[in-house]
Design an enzyme around this catalytic site. Structure first.
Site, PDB file in Angstrom:
ATOM      1  N   TYR A 129      27.563  11.303 -41.652  1.00 48.24           N
ATOM      2  CA  TYR A 129      28.627  10.301 -41.604  1.00 48.24           C
ATOM      3  C   TYR A 129      29.596  10.714 -40.514  1.00 48.24           C
ATOM      4  O   TYR A 129      30.211  11.788 -40.608  1.00 48.24           O
ATOM      5  CB  TYR A 129      29.364  10.230 -42.942  1.00 48.24           C
ATOM      6  CG  TYR A 129      28.513   9.699 -44.086  1.00 48.24           C
ATOM      7  CD1 TYR A 129      28.401   8.331 -44.310  1.00 48.24           C
ATOM      8  CD2 TYR A 129      27.818  10.561 -44.936  1.00 48.24           C
ATOM      9  CE1 TYR A 129      27.624   7.829 -45.349  1.00 48.24           C
ATOM     10  CE2 TYR A 129      27.040  10.065 -45.977  1.00 48.24           C
ATOM     11  CZ  TYR A 129      26.950   8.705 -46.176  1.00 48.24           C
ATOM     12  OH  TYR A 129      26.175   8.218 -47.198  1.00 48.24           O
ATOM     13  N   HIS A 188      16.996  16.121 -50.769  1.00 51.37           N
ATOM     14  CA  HIS A 188      18.031  16.715 -49.907  1.00 51.37           C
ATOM     15  C   HIS A 188      19.110  17.411 -50.733  1.00 51.37           C
ATOM     16  O   HIS A 188      19.430  16.984 -51.844  1.00 51.37           O
ATOM     17  CB  HIS A 188      18.713  15.620 -49.069  1.00 51.37           C
ATOM     18  CG  HIS A 188      17.880  15.140 -47.932  1.00 51.37           C
ATOM     19  ND1 HIS A 188      17.729  15.849 -46.772  1.00 51.37           N
ATOM     20  CD2 HIS A 188      17.151  14.021 -47.784  1.00 51.37           C
ATOM     21  CE1 HIS A 188      16.945  15.180 -45.945  1.00 51.37           C
ATOM     22  NE2 HIS A 188      16.581  14.063 -46.535  1.00 51.37           N
ATOM     23  N   LYS A 223      25.788   3.598 -52.715  1.00 43.08           N
ATOM     24  CA  LYS A 223      25.869   3.395 -54.161  1.00 43.08           C
ATOM     25  C   LYS A 223      25.239   2.088 -54.668  1.00 43.08           C
ATOM     26  O   LYS A 223      24.973   1.964 -55.871  1.00 43.08           O
ATOM     27  CB  LYS A 223      27.345   3.419 -54.615  1.00 43.08           C
ATOM     28  CG  LYS A 223      27.964   4.782 -54.559  1.00 43.08           C
ATOM     29  CD  LYS A 223      27.389   5.696 -55.629  1.00 43.08           C
ATOM     30  CE  LYS A 223      27.557   7.159 -55.318  1.00 43.08           C
ATOM     31  NZ  LYS A 223      26.319   7.891 -55.146  1.00 43.08           N
ATOM     32  N   PRO A 245      28.277  -0.101 -48.008  1.00 41.83           N
ATOM     33  CA  PRO A 245      27.181   0.860 -48.099  1.00 41.83           C
ATOM     34  C   PRO A 245      27.559   2.315 -47.781  1.00 41.83           C
ATOM     35  O   PRO A 245      26.731   3.213 -47.935  1.00 41.83           O
ATOM     36  CB  PRO A 245      26.150   0.330 -47.091  1.00 41.83           C
ATOM     37  CG  PRO A 245      26.912  -0.556 -46.180  1.00 41.83           C
ATOM     38  CD  PRO A 245      28.070  -1.094 -46.941  1.00 41.83           C
ATOM     39  N   TYR A 302      28.776  11.616 -54.769  1.00 38.97           N
ATOM     40  CA  TYR A 302      27.632  11.313 -53.905  1.00 38.97           C
ATOM     41  C   TYR A 302      26.307  11.433 -54.657  1.00 38.97           C
ATOM     42  O   TYR A 302      25.426  10.587 -54.517  1.00 38.97           O
ATOM     43  CB  TYR A 302      27.635  12.224 -52.662  1.00 38.97           C
ATOM     44  CG  TYR A 302      26.810  11.615 -51.557  1.00 38.97           C
ATOM     45  CD1 TYR A 302      27.327  10.571 -50.795  1.00 38.97           C
ATOM     46  CD2 TYR A 302      25.516  12.034 -51.315  1.00 38.97           C
ATOM     47  CE1 TYR A 302      26.566   9.964 -49.816  1.00 38.97           C
ATOM     48  CE2 TYR A 302      24.746  11.432 -50.330  1.00 38.97           C
ATOM     49  CZ  TYR A 302      25.285  10.400 -49.585  1.00 38.97           C
ATOM     50  OH  TYR A 302      24.526   9.791 -48.623  1.00 38.97           O
TER      51      TYR A 302
END
Ligand code: RFL
Ligand code: PHB
Length: 406
Positions: A205, A75, A301, A297, A389
């Site tokens: 998110y 992605h 990570k 979460p 990220y």
């Protein structure tokens, strides 16, 4: 009672323990893995889904990269939803080409278990009463019981890869360890379902005044979704219909409309916690992964930090055995903790930004939305999110004044 000798005794057959075993095996160092549960139980835990490139590279280095390469989904972007609007973040464009890969932790564990079995490496599952002895001295031992019989393993080093509730950290005298902890006043209710993912992005998110929601995937036909829930909530309170209805209400209308629903194949509630134990080495005992630290979460990570700990630890042990240098061992804790704290900061920040806290309503919600609005319109803030990220570099040696090799 039977006695056996190995170079490294690894406690825990989660991703940390199995990956360490595989990397040591590749270097000709012999290790045994001792796990409290059965293989099926370990494989039944549905957890992480997003791998940093560093983690994928390590799986290749460990000789188990074939399936993540063929079945993982690469992605280039994530999506933030707030105030009922979607905002894609081009993480690859903002990080000079870095990507994340969607590939379930269950599959990572399965690949590592299969490789260990194919190589004929020793693993003890369903080991009871695992205990650590004399790890402050030169001759540590691990004892356990299996099928009613007692066993002892003599070793040079013990790797504590036994997760947050394991025995290794608990075996360290309280005065020798410092623990930093933050418990969040909510949990995540997660659902796995054989439905196509609602979004082409790696992860969505969503901040909403009803609470946080997350949309993720395991494959083009299997999705993983979460909603923030009260920390004392019960899975039995959540029918599939109630879950899908609540998830839709926390997304933007277009996404809610497109969402394909179906029967859940797993449903569980996880508490959210930030936790770091310092140091990560006690004589001949090393902690790695969730045994040493937990992150909420939200930043994806936990598994990735477990992998970077294992990279530092395997390099250190390889240096010890093959190059007769203890520099890596001596620096393991400091090196690992530098990366751990950066990920702890990122996970805490994203959790704080995206969730409803008891005092969020009204002013707090508006401030979250203002920060999110700033984030999606500011290239530097979007870049900072993206850099974290996709995963920060492994080597903080320069910043800490440590040698940069391991
Ligand atoms: P694990 O996986 O907990 O494995 C530890 C193993 O040790 C065994 N054990 C013992 N064995 C022998 N003797 C004892 N006394 C023992 N006590 C325990 C256990 O049975 C177990 O098999 O730790 P490890 O290997 O360090 O791996 C850490 C990861 O599992 C964890 O960090 C991630 O799952 C966190 N996480 C995520 N991480 C990511 O990088 N990306 C994600 O997208 C992501 N999503 C998540 C997550 C964690 C979640 N939960 C469960 C809060 C999503 C969720 C919902
Ligand atoms: C998951 O796919 O389970 C997942 C993805 C991203 C997160 C947490 C969990 O931040």
């Amino acid at each position: 009672m039977s006695t056996q000798r190995v170079q490294v005794a690894i406690i825990g057959a989660g991703p940390s323990g199995l990956l360490l075993g595989q990397l040591l095996h590749k270097a000709g160092i012999d290790a045994i893995v001792i796990e409290r549960q059965s293989p099926d139980y370990v494989l039944g835990r549905i957890r992480a889904g997003i791998l940093e490139q560093i983690t994928v590279d390590l799986l290749h280095e460990a000789g188990v990269g074939e399936r993540v390469h063929s079945e993982g989904t690469v992605h280039h972007s994530i999506e933030l939803v707030f105030a009922n609007t979607r905002h894609p973040i081009d993480v690859t464009g903002l990080t000079q080409g870095k990507v994340v890969t969607a590939y379930g932790q269950t599959e990572v564990t399965r690949d590592l278990m299969d490789a260990r079995q194919a190589a004929g490496l020793p693993s003890i599952y369903e080991a009871a009463h695992v205990q650590l002895h004399d790890f402050k001295g030169a001759s540590p031992r691990v004892s356990y019981e299996k099928d009613g019989r007692s066993h002892v393993i003599e070793c040079d080093f013990i790797a504590g890869c036994d997760g947050f509730h394991g025995i290794c950290r608990a075996s360290v005298p309280p005065g020798a360890i410092r623990e930093y902890e933050k418990v969040y006043p909510f949990g995540w209710l997660g659902v796995l379902a054989d439905v196509p993912p609602v979004s082409p992005h790696a992860v969505v998110y969503a901040n909403s005044d009803r609470g946080f929601a997350l949309c993720s995937m395991r494959s083009l036909t299997r999705s993983r979704y979460y909603v923030q829930c009260p920390m004392d909530d019960k899975v039995s309170n959540w029918s599939d219909d109630r879950f899908w209805d609540e998830l839709r209400r926390r997304l933007d209308p277009d996404m809610a409309e497109r969402m394909v629903t179906g029967p859940s194949i797993e449903k569980s509630i996880a508490p959210l916690r930030s936790f770091v134990a310092e140091p990560m080495r006690f004589g001949r005992l090393f902690l790695a992964g969730d045994a040493a630290h937990i992150v909420p979460p939200t930043g994806a990570k936990g598994l990735n930090l477990a992998a970077s700990d294992v990279k530092y630890l395997s390099n250190a042990l390889i240096e010890h055995y093959l190059e007769k240098s203890d520099a890596g061992i001596d620096h393991y804790s400091q090196r690992a903790l530098a990366r751990v704290w950066r990920a702890a900061r990122f996970s805490w920040w994203l959790t704080s930004l995206m969730h409803q806290f008891p005092d969020t309503a009204g002013f707090g919600q508006k401030v979250q939305e203002a920060e999110l609005d700033y984030l999606v319109h500011s290239e530097s803030m979007s870049r900072s999110l993206s850099e974290n990220y996709v995963g920060l570099p492994l080597d903080f040696g320069g910043a800490l004044g440590l040698p940069t090799s391991s």
